[in-house]
Motif scaffolding. Structure first.
Motif, PDB file in Angstrom:
ATOM      1  N   ALA A 118      31.246  40.228  38.047  1.00  0.00           N
ATOM      2  CA  ALA A 118      32.201  40.793  39.016  1.00  0.00           C
ATOM      3  C   ALA A 118      31.795  40.444  40.456  1.00  0.00           C
ATOM      4  CB  ALA A 118      32.272  42.312  38.848  1.00  0.00           C
ATOM      5  N   ASP A 119      30.502  40.385  40.709  1.00  0.00           N
ATOM      6  CA  ASP A 119      30.045  40.049  42.072  1.00  0.00           C
ATOM      7  C   ASP A 119      30.429  38.625  42.454  1.00  0.00           C
ATOM      8  OD1 ASP A 119      28.644  42.527  42.431  1.00  0.00           O
ATOM      9  OD2 ASP A 119      27.119  41.754  41.057  1.00  0.00           O
ATOM     10  N   SER A 122      34.080  38.386  43.213  1.00  0.00           N
ATOM     11  CA  SER A 122      34.519  38.921  44.510  1.00  0.00           C
ATOM     12  C   SER A 122      34.285  37.888  45.606  1.00  0.00           C
ATOM     13  CB  SER A 122      33.813  40.241  44.819  1.00  0.00           C
ATOM     14  OG  SER A 122      32.482  39.999  45.190  1.00  0.00           O
ATOM     15  N   LEU A 123      33.324  36.981  45.400  1.00  0.00           N
ATOM     16  CA  LEU A 123      33.068  35.945  46.402  1.00  0.00           C
ATOM     17  C   LEU A 123      33.921  34.694  46.163  1.00  0.00           C
ATOM     18  CD1 LEU A 123      29.219  36.455  46.568  1.00  0.00           C
ATOM     19  CD2 LEU A 123      30.824  36.858  48.432  1.00  0.00           C
ATOM     20  N   PRO A 125      37.228  34.418  44.213  1.00  0.00           N
ATOM     21  CA  PRO A 125      38.301  34.978  43.379  1.00  0.00           C
ATOM     22  C   PRO A 125      39.045  33.921  42.549  1.00  0.00           C
ATOM     23  CG  PRO A 125      38.520  35.666  45.689  1.00  0.00           C
ATOM     24  CD  PRO A 125      37.415  34.677  45.636  1.00  0.00           C
ATOM     25  N   GLU A 128      38.098  33.700  38.837  1.00  0.00           N
ATOM     26  CA  GLU A 128      38.598  34.715  37.908  1.00  0.00           C
ATOM     27  C   GLU A 128      39.952  34.304  37.339  1.00  0.00           C
ATOM     28  OE1 GLU A 128      38.533  38.647  39.529  1.00  0.00           O
ATOM     29  OE2 GLU A 128      38.668  39.546  37.531  1.00  0.00           O
TER      30      GLU A 128
END
Ligand SMILES: Nc1ncnc2c1ncn2[C@@H]1O[C@H](COP(=O)(O)OP(=O)(O)OP(=O)(O)O)[C@@H](O)[C@H]1O
Ligand SMILES: [Mg+2]
Length: 237
Positions: A118-119, A122-123, A125, A128
């Motif tokens: 998830a980290d 977040s950097l 996207p 994902e």
């Protein structure tokens, strides 16, 4: 805090030396950029630290010698490496590539991980959105993000990154710069080999300039900028 120290480090391809006595230090929580002309030996320096080329001289990490260790031992000691070839596994999906980056033994022990999937999402996207896509069909920029993300999931204390922005559009260059700054802010050291001077100077704490197989300048960004002869003598063609 841990420090990587290179003292009078030589590196060879066969009998031919490429590094001729490098002195360099980098600690956790700082970004140090190594600049130099094409062929000056920046990639060789990265490979020398990782145990991928033969060296002579001192190479210590947190006070322990890593000279001429196997690459997996260097990685296990907490030093990650993102090579200029962006080596993703092309037939595996983005998700599978990322899972391979996670340290299984640490997870099995129930250790707390500084970096989870998830980290890195977040950097980056974009990754994902491409979760189920084979890495081989990603763009060059996406492959670079994946390579950076996977290495970060290995929970390095120091990450060596060789020319991460080569061939990337300005928007992606900025994202890579933000990523490196973000991992630094979490205490990771970043040893960056980079040609893009503006970006490198914007994010670095210190810069080293390579020439003739040695470090010809080592200092703060401000000190580098005060001396324009460094660029004309060692960086511009
Ligand atoms: N596998 C190898 N065998 C023999 N010589 C090599 C090998 N790899 C690199 N060299 C030589 O070592 C020198 C330094 O190469 P290196 O790739 O470290 O430079 P660099 O600064 O990363 O350059 P760039 O990334 O711009 O190509 C060059 O003269 C190169 O020809
Ligand atoms: Mg190189």
């Amino acid at each position: 805090m841990a420090t990587l120290t290179l003292e009078r480090l030589w590196a060879f391809y066969g009998l031919a030396p490429v590094l001729r006595g490098i002195n360099l230090t980098i600690s956790t929580g700082e970004i140090v950029t190594v600049l130099g002309r094409n062929g000056s030996g920046r990639s060789t320096l990265a490979k020398a630290i990782m145990g991928l080329v033969r060296t002579e001289g001192a190479l210590t990490w947190a006070g322990i010698s890593l000279a001429n260790r196997q690459p997996f031992e260097v990685a296990q000691a907490g030093i990650g490496f993102v090579p200029e070839t962006r080596d993703v596994f092309p037939d595996l999906t983005v998700e599978q590539n990322l899972q391979l980056g996670l340290p299984r033994h640490a997870i099995a022990r129930g250790a707390h991980l500084a970096w989870g999937i998830a980290d890195v999402f977040s950097l980056f996207p974009q990754l994902e959105k491409r979760l189920k896509t084979p890495a081989g069909v990603l763009s060059g920029g996406e492959q670079q993000m994946l390579s950076l993300a996977r290495s970060t999931l290995g929970q390095p204390q120091l990450l060596i990154v060789d020319e991460p922005t080569e061939g990337l559009a300005p928007q992606l260059v900025m994202q890579v710069a933000q990523f490196l700054t973000a991992i630094k802010s979490q205490g990771v050291g970043v040893l960056l080999m980079e040609q893009k001077l503006q970006m490198a100077l914007a994010i670095s704490d210190r810069v080293s300039v390579m020439g003739g197989g040695t470090i010809v300048f080592d200092g703060t960004v401000e000190a580098f900028q005060r001396d324009p002869t460094l660029r004309s003598q060692w960086l511009e063609c």
